[in-house]
Design an enzyme around this catalytic site. Structure first.
Site, PDB file in Angstrom:
ATOM      1  N   ASN A  78      25.718  18.255   4.791  1.00 38.08           N
ATOM      2  CA  ASN A  78      25.079  19.117   5.626  1.00 38.08           C
ATOM      3  C   ASN A  78      25.012  20.688   5.588  1.00 38.08           C
ATOM      4  OD1 ASN A  78      27.517  19.363   6.742  1.00 38.08           O
ATOM      5  ND2 ASN A  78      27.016  18.799   8.892  1.00 38.08           N
ATOM      6  N   TYR A  79      25.999  21.233   5.082  1.00 35.77           N
ATOM      7  CA  TYR A  79      26.061  22.616   4.877  1.00 35.77           C
ATOM      8  C   TYR A  79      26.726  22.730   3.365  1.00 35.77           C
ATOM      9  CZ  TYR A  79      25.929  23.666   9.710  1.00 35.77           C
ATOM     10  OH  TYR A  79      25.352  24.115  11.138  1.00 35.77           O
ATOM     11  N   LYS A 127      34.310  19.639  -5.777  1.00 39.38           N
ATOM     12  CA  LYS A 127      33.409  18.283  -5.947  1.00 39.38           C
ATOM     13  C   LYS A 127      32.614  18.176  -4.602  1.00 39.38           C
ATOM     14  CE  LYS A 127      32.511  13.969  -6.161  1.00 39.38           C
ATOM     15  NZ  LYS A 127      31.131  13.980  -5.311  1.00 39.38           N
ATOM     16  N   ASP A 156      38.224   9.527  -5.635  1.00 40.03           N
ATOM     17  CA  ASP A 156      39.597   8.845  -5.315  1.00 40.03           C
ATOM     18  C   ASP A 156      40.566   9.457  -6.644  1.00 40.03           C
ATOM     19  OD1 ASP A 156      38.741   7.580  -3.381  1.00 40.03           O
ATOM     20  OD2 ASP A 156      39.412   5.850  -3.941  1.00 40.03           O
ATOM     21  N   GLU A 196      38.193  18.282   7.840  1.00 41.85           N
ATOM     22  CA  GLU A 196      37.430  18.449   8.773  1.00 41.85           C
ATOM     23  C   GLU A 196      36.214  17.329   9.091  1.00 41.85           C
ATOM     24  OE1 GLU A 196      33.736  21.142   9.710  1.00 41.85           O
ATOM     25  OE2 GLU A 196      34.961  22.068   8.335  1.00 41.85           O
ATOM     26  N   ARG A 211      25.068  17.650  12.548  1.00 43.14           N
ATOM     27  CA  ARG A 211      26.188  18.578  12.501  1.00 43.14           C
ATOM     28  C   ARG A 211      27.340  18.003  13.245  1.00 43.14           C
ATOM     29  NH1 ARG A 211      24.767  21.878  16.650  1.00 43.14           N
ATOM     30  NH2 ARG A 211      26.498  23.444  16.094  1.00 43.14           N
ATOM     31  N   CYS A 212      28.700  18.167  12.498  1.00 44.13           N
ATOM     32  CA  CYS A 212      29.818  17.670  13.119  1.00 44.13           C
ATOM     33  C   CYS A 212      30.107  18.033  14.578  1.00 44.13           C
ATOM     34  CB  CYS A 212      31.051  17.812  12.250  1.00 44.13           C
ATOM     35  SG  CYS A 212      31.336  19.364  12.028  1.00 44.13           S
ATOM     36  N   THR A 213      29.669  19.270  14.851  1.00 40.17           N
ATOM     37  CA  THR A 213      29.911  19.986  15.956  1.00 40.17           C
ATOM     38  C   THR A 213      28.556  19.696  17.011  1.00 40.17           C
ATOM     39  OG1 THR A 213      28.989  21.898  14.994  1.00 40.17           O
ATOM     40  CG2 THR A 213      31.531  21.591  15.482  1.00 40.17           C
ATOM     41  N   GLU A 244      29.095   7.975  16.579  1.00 37.95           N
ATOM     42  CA  GLU A 244      28.366   9.197  16.080  1.00 37.95           C
ATOM     43  C   GLU A 244      27.244   8.969  15.462  1.00 37.95           C
ATOM     44  OE1 GLU A 244      30.579  11.359  13.092  1.00 37.95           O
ATOM     45  OE2 GLU A 244      29.918  13.322  13.933  1.00 37.95           O
ATOM     46  N   ARG A 289      30.844  25.686  15.473  1.00 40.29           N
ATOM     47  CA  ARG A 289      31.941  26.304  14.760  1.00 40.29           C
ATOM     48  C   ARG A 289      32.272  27.500  14.667  1.00 40.29           C
ATOM     49  NH1 ARG A 289      31.659  26.477   8.680  1.00 40.29           N
ATOM     50  NH2 ARG A 289      29.391  25.760   8.902  1.00 40.29           N
TER      51      ARG A 289
HETATM   52  O1  LIG Z   1      28.888  19.844  10.467  1.00 43.01           O
HETATM   53  C1  LIG Z   1      30.098  20.528  10.689  1.00 43.01           C
HETATM   54  C2  LIG Z   1      30.062  21.889  10.456  1.00 43.01           C
HETATM   55  O2  LIG Z   1      31.201  22.482  10.379  1.00 43.01           O
HETATM   56  C3  LIG Z   1      29.244  22.349  11.898  1.00 43.01           C
HETATM   57  O3  LIG Z   1      29.138  23.720  11.844  1.00 43.01           O
HETATM   58  P1  LIG Z   1      28.077  24.550  12.688  1.00 43.01           P
HETATM   59  O4  LIG Z   1      28.870  24.421  14.242  1.00 43.01           O
HETATM   60  O5  LIG Z   1      27.974  25.997  12.513  1.00 43.01           O
HETATM   61  O6  LIG Z   1      26.916  23.814  12.776  1.00 43.01           O
END
Ligand SMILES: O=C[C@H](O)COP(=O)(O)O
Length: 478
Positions: A158-159, A181, A219, A254, A287-289, A381, A441
């Site tokens: 995603n980033y 990787k 792995d 993370e 986004r994880c956040t 999620e 983040r």
């Molecule tokens: O997907 C996880 C990212 O660390 C989120 O970053 P962000 O809060 O800048 O979108």
């Protein structure tokens, strides 16, 4: 028909084709065409790449700090020069909007420059023995930070640029070598940033880019004896799997989240709506956040739900080049999963306020009210544009539901009463709690961490440097 590009991996300071003869097609998530092919390298080639970092790392760590800093700063400049070229690949490979893709490259160049300065200004310290009872001023410790060796950096889709360099830059400035990787969907973006890296003139073998399916080489390299530290960003299942077998290696993970937005009855509702909208739906929630559930006091739930509904209905939906908020998800599997969650939530009896429409990988923004804790959407999620509103009677109930999640990345609390918001924040099990703001983040120098299944260890520029180095004391006895 235009020819499909084949991208090479990077070893020994050169781009190379794998002897495996295996290539992986990378498909654009929204055009559904193959935009390029990356190398699926063999385990033997991974062995060679890792082994070659060993002597390179020693020489790199010996190099004057200002020479390492100069190379990294030049890389930051080069990324800015190449920004449009890189952004185009980010857009096509992971379906990020054009504006966000360009911003990601700029943010990354700034990240490198700050990392260099952070390391220069904080890498050494000293202590005097006299500061401890009975100690002597004749004993002085000079404390240096020493690189761990070869860092394995595993980055997510995603980033693909920012979250990769967030591992590479701290590792390199502190004298480590890196085996990089990237996620397979994200691997062409990774090649592009290494093309910029290559133009600058870093010594060979301080950074190797290896590509291939996680299931084939992931792995293998993670438990490789030549790897001294792992920095991973990605899904919780993979993170847990890595931590279970890569024993005795320092590791920072993370992972995912189910970030709640707690809205008290004394909140500025318009402010909460603005923050929740951007927190939940930007980049289609990938986004994880992202804000992934709203826990609202029932006294203001009708007002909040009505206002969110208006905003969700007005969200722009479309293709990344047009810069909408909602874009197609990364692949069919992801869209199927989100679709399944939506179907189950309707079946379970929640109120669908907006959404439940799909065109291929494009899931239209979806909002549910009256979601209850016996529904999947309360806990899972989605990594997609679907948001549940869960109504609560009190702060205590909001805190209880917030903490029942397997995740604990971030949370938001909305209230005009600062003391109340701070009291709630104190009871939330999460790495960070935002008061009257969306979960996110950045800025990138803040420590960034999750508890429970959201991660292990801490990211954020100075914390990542700490995680990739250890202290070594030189104690002088006068
Ligand atoms: O997907 C996880 C990212 O660390 C989120 O970053 P962000 O809060 O800048 O979108």
């Amino acid at each position: 028909m235009s020819e499909i590009n084949t991208y090479k991996y990077y070893v020994g300071g050169k781009f190379a084709e794998s002897n495996s003869g295996n290539l992986i097609d990378i498909e654009c998530p929204y055009e559904k065409t193959v935009i390029g092919r990356v190398q699926a390298i063999s385990k033997e080639e991974a062995d060679v790449a890792i082994a070659a970092t060993k002597s390179a790392q020693k020489e790199w760590a010996e190099l004057d700090l200002f020479k390492r800093a100069d190379l990294l700063n030049k890389w930051a400049d080069q990324l800015e020069i190449d920004a449009h070229d890189i952004a185009e690949i980010i857009m096509k490979e992971v379906g990020k909007t054009w504006n966000d893709a360009v911003k990601e490259v700029t943010r990354t160049a700034e990240f490198i420059r700050y990392t260099v300065q952070e390391y220069i200004h904080t890498n050494d310290s000293a202590m005097s023995g006299e500061n401890y009872p009975g100690g002597s001023k004749n004993k002085i410790a000079i404390i240096k930070r020493i690189p761990l060796g070869t860092v394995l950096a595993i980055s997510p889709f995603n980033y693909p640029v920012n979250l990769s360099v967030a591992k590479l830059a701290p590792a390199l400035i502190s004298g480590n070598a890196v085996v990089f990787k990237p996620a397979t969907q994200g691997a062409i973006s990774a090649v592009k940033i290494i093309e910029s890296f290559d133009k600058v003139g870093f010594p060979a073998n301080v950074l190797q880019l290896i590509t291939g399916k996680g299931s084939d080489i992931g792995d293998y390299v993670s438990e490789h004896e030549g790897i001294d530290m792992i920095s991973f960003t990605g899904g919780a299942t993979t993170g847990r799997h890595l931590s279970s077998f890569s024993t005795m290696k320092p590791m920072v993970l993370e992972l995912g989240g189910k970030d709640p937005a707690i809205v008290c009855e004394d909140a500025d509702i318009d402010q909460a709506v603005t923050e929740i909208m951007s927190g939940a739906y930007s980049y289609s929630g990938q986004r994880c956040t992202a804000i992934k559930r709203v826990l609202v006091n029932e006294a203001v739930a009708d007002e909040l739900a009505a206002k969110l509904k208006v905003e969700v209905e007005a969200l722009s939906v479309g293709m990344p080049i047009d810069n909408p908020v909602i874009v197609p998800l990364i692949n069919k599997g992801s869209a199927d999963y989100v679709d399944g969650l939506i179907t189950d939530t309707i079946k379970d009896g929640a109120t669908l306020l907006v959404g439940n429409k799909r065109e291929d990988n494009l899931i239209y923004p979806t909002l549910f009210d009256h979601v209850t804790t016996d529904m999947r959407l309360a806990w899972e999620e989605p990594f997609g544009p679907v948001l549940p509103i869960i109504r609560v009677k009190s702060d205590e109930e909001a805190i209880k539901i917030a903490n029942q999640s397997e995740y604990g990345l971030q949370a938001s609390v909305f209230s005009r009463n600062f003391s109340r918001a701070v009291a709630i924040a104190g009871k939330i099990e999460a790495g960070s709690v935002q008061i009257n703001g969306r979960t996110e983040r950045g800025p990138d120098h803040f420590p960034f961490l999750g508890v429970k299944n959201s991660g292990m260890g801490v990211h954020g520029i100075s914390k990542t440097i700490d995680a990739m180095t250890r202290e070594k004391l030189l104690i002088i006895n006068l």
